[in-house]
Scaffold this motif. Structure first.
Motif, PDB file in Angstrom:
ATOM      1  N   HIS A 131      19.953  46.501  21.493  1.00  0.00           N
ATOM      2  CA  HIS A 131      21.125  47.097  20.842  1.00  0.00           C
ATOM      3  C   HIS A 131      22.140  47.584  21.870  1.00  0.00           C
ATOM      4  O   HIS A 131      23.027  48.365  21.539  1.00  0.00           O
ATOM      5  N   PHE A 132      21.994  47.112  23.102  1.00  0.00           N
ATOM      6  CA  PHE A 132      22.831  47.651  24.184  1.00  0.00           C
ATOM      7  C   PHE A 132      24.314  47.415  23.944  1.00  0.00           C
ATOM      8  O   PHE A 132      25.148  48.300  24.177  1.00  0.00           O
ATOM      9  N   ASN A 133      24.680  46.227  23.491  1.00  0.00           N
ATOM     10  CA  ASN A 133      26.103  45.929  23.290  1.00  0.00           C
ATOM     11  C   ASN A 133      26.742  46.880  22.287  1.00  0.00           C
ATOM     12  O   ASN A 133      27.884  47.314  22.455  1.00  0.00           O
ATOM     13  N   VAL A 134      25.998  47.190  21.224  1.00  0.00           N
ATOM     14  CA  VAL A 134      26.527  48.118  20.229  1.00  0.00           C
ATOM     15  C   VAL A 134      26.700  49.504  20.830  1.00  0.00           C
ATOM     16  O   VAL A 134      27.715  50.173  20.621  1.00  0.00           O
ATOM     17  N   LEU A 135      25.718  49.924  21.623  1.00  0.00           N
ATOM     18  CA  LEU A 135      25.804  51.229  22.271  1.00  0.00           C
ATOM     19  C   LEU A 135      26.945  51.280  23.282  1.00  0.00           C
ATOM     20  O   LEU A 135      27.701  52.248  23.344  1.00  0.00           O
ATOM     21  N   PHE A 136      27.039  50.228  24.078  1.00  0.00           N
ATOM     22  CA  PHE A 136      28.087  50.180  25.107  1.00  0.00           C
ATOM     23  C   PHE A 136      29.470  50.190  24.465  1.00  0.00           C
ATOM     24  O   PHE A 136      30.381  50.898  24.919  1.00  0.00           O
ATOM     25  N   ASP A 137      29.623  49.428  23.402  1.00  0.00           N
ATOM     26  CA  ASP A 137      30.913  49.370  22.719  1.00  0.00           C
ATOM     27  C   ASP A 137      31.286  50.725  22.134  1.00  0.00           C
ATOM     28  O   ASP A 137      32.410  51.188  22.269  1.00  0.00           O
ATOM     29  N   GLY A 138      30.298  51.369  21.503  1.00  0.00           N
ATOM     30  CA  GLY A 138      30.581  52.671  20.919  1.00  0.00           C
ATOM     31  C   GLY A 138      30.867  53.718  21.970  1.00  0.00           C
ATOM     32  O   GLY A 138      31.779  54.540  21.830  1.00  0.00           O
ATOM     33  N   LEU A 139      30.110  53.677  23.058  1.00  0.00           N
ATOM     34  CA  LEU A 139      30.310  54.655  24.115  1.00  0.00           C
ATOM     35  C   LEU A 139      31.632  54.432  24.842  1.00  0.00           C
ATOM     36  O   LEU A 139      32.328  55.384  25.198  1.00  0.00           O
ATOM     37  N   SER A 140      31.978  53.147  25.056  1.00  0.00           N
ATOM     38  CA  SER A 140      33.217  52.869  25.772  1.00  0.00           C
ATOM     39  C   SER A 140      34.437  53.354  25.008  1.00  0.00           C
ATOM     40  O   SER A 140      35.442  53.740  25.593  1.00  0.00           O
ATOM     41  N   LYS A 141      34.352  53.343  23.683  1.00  0.00           N
ATOM     42  CA  LYS A 141      35.481  53.796  22.881  1.00  0.00           C
ATOM     43  C   LYS A 141      35.751  55.279  23.061  1.00  0.00           C
ATOM     44  O   LYS A 141      36.859  55.758  22.810  1.00  0.00           O
ATOM     45  N   MET A 142      34.725  56.009  23.489  1.00  0.00           N
ATOM     46  CA  MET A 142      34.925  57.424  23.752  1.00  0.00           C
ATOM     47  C   MET A 142      35.731  57.639  25.029  1.00  0.00           C
ATOM     48  O   MET A 142      36.253  58.719  25.276  1.00  0.00           O
ATOM     49  N   PHE A 143      35.835  56.599  25.849  1.00  0.00           N
ATOM     50  CA  PHE A 143      36.617  56.674  27.074  1.00  0.00           C
ATOM     51  C   PHE A 143      38.017  56.086  26.882  1.00  0.00           C
ATOM     52  O   PHE A 143      38.791  56.011  27.812  1.00  0.00           O
ATOM     53  N   TRP A 144      38.303  55.639  25.658  1.00  0.00           N
ATOM     54  CA  TRP A 144      39.555  54.917  25.406  1.00  0.00           C
ATOM     55  C   TRP A 144      40.724  55.851  25.077  1.00  0.00           C
ATOM     56  O   TRP A 144      41.834  55.418  24.976  1.00  0.00           O
ATOM     57  N   ALA A 145      40.423  57.119  24.836  1.00  0.00           N
ATOM     58  CA  ALA A 145      41.479  58.036  24.419  1.00  0.00           C
ATOM     59  C   ALA A 145      42.486  58.228  25.533  1.00  0.00           C
ATOM     60  O   ALA A 145      42.284  57.814  26.666  1.00  0.00           O
ATOM     61  N   ALA A 146      43.577  58.904  25.213  1.00  0.00           N
ATOM     62  CA  ALA A 146      44.618  59.139  26.221  1.00  0.00           C
ATOM     63  C   ALA A 146      44.066  60.024  27.329  1.00  0.00           C
ATOM     64  O   ALA A 146      43.167  60.833  27.116  1.00  0.00           O
ATOM     65  N   PRO A 147      44.604  59.916  28.564  1.00  0.00           N
ATOM     66  CA  PRO A 147      44.105  60.715  29.681  1.00  0.00           C
ATOM     67  C   PRO A 147      44.225  62.202  29.410  1.00  0.00           C
ATOM     68  O   PRO A 147      45.180  62.670  28.824  1.00  0.00           O
ATOM     69  N   ARG A 148      43.228  62.956  29.849  1.00  0.00           N
ATOM     70  CA  ARG A 148      43.221  64.404  29.706  1.00  0.00           C
ATOM     71  C   ARG A 148      43.052  65.043  31.081  1.00  0.00           C
ATOM     72  O   ARG A 148      42.596  64.383  32.021  1.00  0.00           O
ATOM     73  N   PRO A 149      43.362  66.330  31.216  1.00  0.00           N
ATOM     74  CA  PRO A 149      43.157  66.997  32.503  1.00  0.00           C
ATOM     75  C   PRO A 149      41.684  66.993  32.888  1.00  0.00           C
ATOM     76  O   PRO A 149      40.800  66.955  32.039  1.00  0.00           O
ATOM     77  N   ARG A 150      41.441  67.052  34.185  1.00  0.00           N
ATOM     78  CA  ARG A 150      40.065  67.057  34.687  1.00  0.00           C
ATOM     79  C   ARG A 150      39.375  68.352  34.256  1.00  0.00           C
ATOM     80  O   ARG A 150      39.893  69.457  34.444  1.00  0.00           O
TER      81      ARG A 150
END
Length: 791
Positions: A131-150
């Motif tokens: 199920h790695f592809n599903v996990l990777f896809d879902g997790l990567s979308k959490m990194f897709w948002a607009a940039p935020r401060p560190r």
């Protein structure tokens, strides 16, 4: 949620607690669910287990009520912990509702989703890989948002499932996590922790399905978000470090995306991408036999033309290694490589590194062209032609790299490059096709804005191709000839010299010999062309191309082919239309041609063409230029010696010609030319002529010709100079030797006086004194020309 609905086997207390807004109560319900599921596992009651998971998923995790969704997430995590190693049997049902919550607007809910998935994955470990592809896809979308401060990751920001203590997560791992883009610190830290857990599982497992993962990686790699790019790069680094995963086989799928990430505005991301590309290049050097060079060649060509210095330098370094490692496999991409490399050769010191690497690429590619490439294109028996497949040039992608920089040569790249599949490059022989290469070279040479070093490199390429593959190159000579003639007007002497080398090779190569010399300016010119002779014995045999590939024939070879006379005609036409070219560069061009080709044939052909020139003023100017070159240039020393050794009445002809001058109008220009001739007689080149004045008996017409010139001149410095020279001509009777007396008949010996050396010395002393008197008389007037008298 309907409170009267039956959620068995979940008790009403568990249902009530899962819907509570307080985390502590939901936590108690999760512990009860864990206990309940453990009992079902002990009883091997899969029906009830599935029913519990389905209820938590449908009625809670996917509920419209936020607290119910939170309860469902923690309940699913509890089920996974209770199932233990058997959780792999229910992963699909456990994971899907959790991933749905990743997109929830509530940041706390997103964190609980990360928390739940972390617990599910931690328990299942290697079982989640299908199920790695599903996990990777879902997790990567959490990194897709607009940039935020560190945001700093700290222990207090982590809120994990009660069954997973904080001590179970090592702090060093947290320090290695990549920053997420979520504005909530808990979500960010949770997603990073989950990301790290997945990487650990992939690293320790040998069952990772790389084939099914690559399409997803190829799709995500074209994201423009810097956090998503950082996430992708971190995963590529992990996969590259796993010994059992050969990511090199799939490098063509992601190489273009990596180069695009290399151009990111973030310094940290660019550095990470440099590391990834560096690791790949090291692997390529270690295992070149398993690298799909052909599938990545066009990708490098594109990025070698970018305006970003880091991308261009990195791509050029890769191109250098590809050419050196893959060898002739890169030949089908020569036109594209030249399109990218040639402009870099003209870079200044600000891009010195790129220029140096580009120069190595250019030289290495040139060495790949061999005489065997001049063989006919027909395939040998048993060989199969490799068909280009342009679709394999770049991977299918969301965004593709842009083409080359703006310029007139971009079209040559797109049309001149062919691509081989990996299989075809291994089985089929590499055939050099010159059409695209010549098109690129012609394009760059025609571009007046191109740098000098690039033009020199283009001419070196043309010369190299004419040497190595003359028969193929002569198919393109008609298209190259006009631009080569035009290049003679270049401002750089070095460019002109290289241009002349190419033109000389065209004019002298045996491969250019044809039965039909081509359209000339009339039958007389064709007849004259056929009369050109090769003075060097034995070299005429080179005109026969049978049994030779023209490789032994260099520009210095005096063999002349059908293009030689065309060259001479067009060169004189260019001189006629561009008088400034004749004045400024004409002598230089002709002198160099006399070194590269046969000087006698050059003067013979030009004289024959000028004989039919209708513009008499140009013909006169050209004859004067040729005479000056012939009489003064060191390059024409051998031809002058040949002319001296001719057993013809040259001086008689000169004397007769001077007699004709009496019938002409004597103008200032005419007298200026005679003056120049007198000055030439006094130069070192005419030392042999001045020495012939001692042999009065055998050179009477030489003396008469010089006296004729003297009579044409008015009383000027040139007149005085020539007059003093003629006064040095001795009496022929004073120069008789014993050998000449012995050779003379007896009747002549009786009449011939004996030689008196004292009288001969006295004669020269008188001449010397006379010159001293004249010099003394003129010393007050500062006549500097008398100083030129050489005794």
């Amino acid at each position: 949620m309907n409170p009267e609905k039956d959620f068995a086997p979940l008790t009403p207390n568990i249902v009530r607690a899962l819907n509570d807004k307080l985390y502590e109560k939901r936590k108690v319900a999760a512990l009860e669910i864990e206990k309940l599921v453990r009992e079902f596992v002990a009883q091997n009651n899969t029906v009830q287990i599935k029913h519990v998971i389905q209820t938590l998923s449908q009625e809670f995790a996917l509920s419209q009520h936020p607290h119910s969704r939170k309860g469902g997430l923690i309940g699913l995590a509890a089920c996974s912990i209770a199932l233990g190693k058997d959780s792999g049997l229910y992963l699909k049902e456990l994971i899907e509702p959790v991933l749905t919550c990743f997109n929830d607007a509530d940041s706390r809910l997103r964190y609980y989703a990360c928390e739940a998935l972390y617990n599910i994955v931690k328990v299942a470990r290697g079982a989640v890989l299908p199920h790695f592809n599903v996990l990777f896809d879902g997790l990567s979308k959490m990194f897709w948002a607009a940039p935020r401060p560190r945001l700093r990751i700290c222990r207090k920001s982590l809120v994990l499932h009660p069954t997973v203590t904080l001590a179970s997560v090592s702090l060093p791992c947290l320090c290695l996590l990549q920053l997420a883009a979520d504005p909530d610190p808990n979500v960010k830290s949770g997603s990073e922790l989950l990301d790290r857990l997945l990487k650990d599982i992939v690293t320790e497992s040998n069952k990772f399905d790389l084939v099914s993962f690559i399409p997803l990686l190829r799709e995500r790699i074209y994201s423009n978000n810097q956090y998503a790019r950082q996430f992708i790069i971190s995963w590529i680094l992990v996969l590259e470090s796993v010994p059992d995963i050969n990511l090199l086989d799939y490098l063509p799928e992601i190489l273009d995306g990596l180069f695009q990430i290399l151009g990111d505005n973030g310094k940290e991301i660019r550095k990470m991408c440099e590391v990834v590309l560096g690791e790949f290049l090291k692997e390529i050097k270690k295992n070149p036999s398993s690298v799909k060079f052909a599938e990545m060649a066009n990708i490098l060509v594109i990025h070698c033309q970018t305006t970003d210095d880091l991308i261009q330098l990195t791509a050029m370094c890769w191109m250098r290694e590809f050419i050196q490692l893959a060898g002739r496999v890169m030949l089908p991409y020569s036109s594209g490589i030249l399109t990218a490399v040639l402009p870099c050769l003209a870079y200044d010191d600000r891009k010195k590194s790129i220029k140096e690497v580009a120069n190595v690429c250019n030289q290495s590619l040139m060495k790949l062209v061999t005489p065997e490439d001049d063989e006919l294109d027909e395939l040998r028996p048993g060989q199969r032609q490799a068909e280009p497949t342009p679709d394999d040039a770049l991977p299918k992608q969301e965004g593709t790299a842009s083409g080359g920089p703006d310029g007139s040569c971009d079209s040559s790249f797109s049309s001149g490059i062919s691509v081989f599949t990996a299989a075809s490059t291994e089985r089929a022989p590499v055939t050099l096709h010159l059409d695209g290469i010549v098109q690129v070279l012609n394009c760059h040479l025609s571009d007046t804005a191109i740098g000098m070093m690039t033009r020199i490199a283009v001419l070196k390429w043309l010369y190299h191709l004419y040497i190595k593959t003359p028969r193929k190159m002569f198919r393109h000579t008609d298209s190259l000839f006009p631009i080569l003639l035009q290049t003679l007007s270049d401002e750089s002497d070095e460019v002109i010299l290289k241009d002349l080398e190419v033109l000389a090779e065209i004019a002298s190569s045996p491969a250019g010999q044809t039965d039909d010399p081509g359209p000339l300016d009339g039958p007389d010119l064709q007849a004259s062309h056929s009369e050109l002779q090769v003075p060097t014995p034995g070299r005429a045999g080179l005109l026969n191309t049978s049994g030779t590939k023209g490789l032994e024939c260099s520009p210095s070879t005096p063999t002349m082919n059908s293009y030689f006379y065309k060259f001479m005609i067009n060169l004189l036409k260019r001189f006629s239309s561009e008088r400034k070219l004749l004045e400024v560069r004409g002598p230089f061009i002709i002198r160099q041609l006399c070194l590269l080709l046969n000087a006698e044939n050059i003067f013979h052909s030009m004289a024959d063409i000028l004989l039919r020139e209708e513009d008499l003023k140009f013909a006169s100017t050209m004859v004067h230029a040729l005479n000056t070159i012939l009489l003064t240039s060191t390059e024409l020393f051998q031809l002058r010696n040949q002319l001296k050794d001719l057993k013809t009445l040259n001086y008689r002809h000169a004397y007769d010609l001077i007699q004709k001058f009496g019938d002409l109008e004597v103008t200032v220009d005419f007298l200026a030319e005679v003056d120049k001739l007198v000055q030439l007689i006094e130069c070192p080149i005419f030392t042999y002529l001045r020495l012939q004045l001692l042999d009065v008996k055998n050179n009477p017409y030489l003396i008469k010709a010089l006296y004729g010139l003297l009579m044409l001149l008015p009383q000027s410095s040139a007149f005085q100079l020539l007059s003093h020279r003629l006064q040095c001509v001795p009496n022929p009777e004073l120069l008789q030797t014993e050998d000449s007396l012995k050779a003379a008949p007896k009747s002549q010996k009786a009449d011939s006086p004996s030689i008196d050396y004292a009288e001969l010395l006295q004669h020269f002393e008188k001449v010397q004194n006379k010159h001293l008197e004249v010099r003394h008389q003129r010393s007050g007037r500062g006549d500097h020309l008398d100083r030129r008298v050489v005794l």
